[in-house]
Design a protein around this motif. Structure first.
Motif, PDB file in Angstrom:
ATOM      1  N   SER A 171      52.889  26.561 -30.876  1.00  0.00           N
ATOM      2  CA  SER A 171      53.607  27.723 -31.368  1.00  0.00           C
ATOM      3  C   SER A 171      54.632  28.212 -30.352  1.00  0.00           C
ATOM      4  CB  SER A 171      52.604  28.848 -31.673  1.00  0.00           C
ATOM      5  OG  SER A 171      53.262  30.057 -31.973  1.00  0.00           O
ATOM      6  N   ILE A 172      55.745  28.750 -30.874  1.00  0.00           N
ATOM      7  CA  ILE A 172      56.723  29.413 -30.011  1.00  0.00           C
ATOM      8  C   ILE A 172      56.607  30.937 -30.136  1.00  0.00           C
ATOM      9  CG2 ILE A 172      58.370  27.524 -29.873  1.00  0.00           C
ATOM     10  CD1 ILE A 172      59.940  28.773 -32.165  1.00  0.00           C
ATOM     11  N   LYS A 173      55.593  31.388 -30.863  1.00  0.00           N
ATOM     12  CA  LYS A 173      55.299  32.817 -30.952  1.00  0.00           C
ATOM     13  C   LYS A 173      54.248  33.244 -29.938  1.00  0.00           C
ATOM     14  CE  LYS A 173      55.778  35.794 -33.689  1.00  0.00           C
ATOM     15  NZ  LYS A 173      56.459  37.091 -33.513  1.00  0.00           N
ATOM     16  N   GLU A 230      57.978  29.524 -37.876  1.00  0.00           N
ATOM     17  CA  GLU A 230      58.402  30.430 -36.816  1.00  0.00           C
ATOM     18  C   GLU A 230      59.920  30.364 -36.704  1.00  0.00           C
ATOM     19  OE1 GLU A 230      55.981  29.139 -33.557  1.00  0.00           O
ATOM     20  OE2 GLU A 230      54.172  30.010 -34.421  1.00  0.00           O
ATOM     21  N   ALA A 260      63.059  30.152 -35.664  1.00  0.00           N
ATOM     22  CA  ALA A 260      63.928  29.810 -34.538  1.00  0.00           C
ATOM     23  C   ALA A 260      64.001  28.284 -34.510  1.00  0.00           C
ATOM     24  CB  ALA A 260      63.391  30.355 -33.224  1.00  0.00           C
ATOM     25  N   ASN A 262      64.874  36.299 -38.153  1.00  0.00           N
ATOM     26  CA  ASN A 262      64.688  35.644 -36.863  1.00  0.00           C
ATOM     27  C   ASN A 262      63.464  36.213 -36.152  1.00  0.00           C
ATOM     28  OD1 ASN A 262      67.281  34.051 -36.763  1.00  0.00           O
ATOM     29  ND2 ASN A 262      68.124  36.113 -36.966  1.00  0.00           N
ATOM     30  N   TYR A 263      62.732  35.347 -35.457  1.00  0.00           N
ATOM     31  CA  TYR A 263      61.536  35.765 -34.725  1.00  0.00           C
ATOM     32  C   TYR A 263      61.863  36.023 -33.261  1.00  0.00           C
ATOM     33  CZ  TYR A 263      58.049  34.712 -38.364  1.00  0.00           C
ATOM     34  OH  TYR A 263      57.270  34.719 -39.485  1.00  0.00           O
ATOM     35  N   TYR A 264      61.062  36.905 -32.652  1.00  0.00           N
ATOM     36  CA  TYR A 264      61.116  37.136 -31.213  1.00  0.00           C
ATOM     37  C   TYR A 264      60.158  36.147 -30.557  1.00  0.00           C
ATOM     38  CZ  TYR A 264      63.255  41.600 -32.581  1.00  0.00           C
ATOM     39  OH  TYR A 264      64.072  42.566 -33.117  1.00  0.00           O
ATOM     40  N   ILE A 265      60.688  35.042 -30.115  1.00  0.00           N
ATOM     41  CA  ILE A 265      59.844  33.935 -29.660  1.00  0.00           C
ATOM     42  C   ILE A 265      59.553  34.029 -28.163  1.00  0.00           C
ATOM     43  CG2 ILE A 265      60.712  32.422 -31.477  1.00  0.00           C
ATOM     44  CD1 ILE A 265      62.503  31.098 -29.331  1.00  0.00           C
ATOM     45  N   GLU A 266      58.594  33.196 -27.740  1.00  0.00           N
ATOM     46  CA  GLU A 266      58.319  33.002 -26.322  1.00  0.00           C
ATOM     47  C   GLU A 266      59.040  31.725 -25.875  1.00  0.00           C
ATOM     48  OE1 GLU A 266      56.541  35.072 -24.508  1.00  0.00           O
ATOM     49  OE2 GLU A 266      55.764  36.352 -26.125  1.00  0.00           O
ATOM     50  N   PHE A 271      65.716  25.457 -27.076  1.00  0.00           N
ATOM     51  CA  PHE A 271      65.509  26.519 -28.046  1.00  0.00           C
ATOM     52  C   PHE A 271      66.830  26.876 -28.708  1.00  0.00           C
ATOM     53  CE2 PHE A 271      62.022  27.244 -25.027  1.00  0.00           C
ATOM     54  CZ  PHE A 271      60.948  27.432 -25.893  1.00  0.00           C
ATOM     55  N   THR A 284      68.162  30.491 -31.074  1.00  0.00           N
ATOM     56  CA  THR A 284      67.823  31.726 -31.761  1.00  0.00           C
ATOM     57  C   THR A 284      69.061  32.335 -32.392  1.00  0.00           C
ATOM     58  OG1 THR A 284      68.204  33.114 -29.804  1.00  0.00           O
ATOM     59  CG2 THR A 284      65.987  32.214 -30.087  1.00  0.00           C
TER      60      THR A 284
END
Length: 283
Positions: free
Chosen positions: A128-130, A159, A161, A188-192, A200, A202
């Motif tokens: 996961s990138i979340k 997710e 992005a 759009n997600y706030y990813i890690e 990546f 975004t």
């Protein structure tokens, strides 16, 4: 979404919600595509009704009727072999018991596959990138099989992005499998920005084109708003089946588009972006 000159592959969430109005929107969107190309899709969480035990809205299997013949129990699983490539479609939205059943199905299919190129498609990213704790059941069930049976590419969504993660050997050399996360949603997600990932994106939408030519499988990712090439990887396989990877995407600048409105979540995400840019030397 992944594209080929022969068919289109979607990573789930074709409809916003499993309602009459939303399905009509989905049908209109698919109409021009479906008249020209076969459509292969996996289930996303938005195709499911929200009960204690999730229930798939029945129109999904009726529209994508190849699942009616390939389902294992209530699992929407499907495999297609096309020349030297085989695609394995999973339903990552289900509870642990259903994922366990799918694991057994996937292992059986991978064991008997003689395809030179193997691609797994599922909605929830195995990495996961979340957050590192997300999708643990899916990773526990499926990733050991991806690694053991020589899967080349894992295509994922959910997710919002773009991200690409590449496996590495004992000496640090890049090799298959390659994991990608992609989406075409306006959200759009706030990813890690996990260090395991190579690239990546975004603030935009993305689609991929997968092509097999000779001893090479090429994955090109494009920005859907501009159609510009955003990422590119070649998996090159010798006669023994051993693969090596050429990362052509590292020369293409990463686009991390975000405009904070001053909220706490937005400020925290902007800080993560700034830290990632500093780490990667991105201007």
């Amino acid at each position: 979404m992944a594209t080929s000159s022969r068919y289109r592959v979607f990573g789930g969430d074709l409809t916003e919600r499993p309602t009459e109005q939303r399905w009509e929107e989905t049908y209109r969107g698919l109409d021009s595509i479906g008249q020209q190309y076969p459509v292969i899709t996996v289930t996303g969480n938005h195709e499911y009704l929200k009960y204690i035990i999730r229930k798939l809205e029945r129109r999904f299997s009726l529209v994508f009727s190849y699942y009616l013949d390939s389902m294992v129990g209530e699992n929407q699983v499907y495999t297609l072999k096309y020349n030297d490539m085989q695609i394995f479609c999973l339903d990552s939205n289900r509870e642990f018991f259903y994922l366990w059943t799918q694991k057994k199905w996937l292992e059986e299919q991978l064991k008997k596959s003689n395809a030179r190129w193997k691609i797994v498609v599922l909605h929830h990213p195995l990495y996961s990138i979340k957050g590192s704790m997300n999708n643990l059941f899916q990773r526990t069930m499926f990733n050991p099989l991806v690694e053991e049976y020589g899967v080349d590419l894992v295509l994922q969504g959910h997710e919002h992005a773009y991200a690409r993660m590449t496996a590495h050997g004992e000496n640090g050399e890049a090799q298959a499998p390659v994991y990608t996360v992609s989406h075409c949603s306006p959200k759009n997600y706030y990813i890690e920005f996990d260090k395991r990932f190579d690239k990546f994106g975004t603030g935009s939408r993305y689609y991929q084109q997968i092509r097999v030519h000779g001893d090479t499988l090429t994955m090109n990712a494009y920005d859907a708003t501009t159609n510009d090439l955003y990422d590119a990887v070649d998996i090159i396989k010798d006669k023994t089946g051993k693969s090596r990877l050429e990362d052509r995407g590292k020369e293409i600048p990463e686009a991390l588009i975000f405009h904070s409105n001053g909220g706490k979540k937005e400020e925290a995400f902007q800080k993560r972006i700034d830290e990632y840019k500093q780490r990667k030397g991105i201007q």
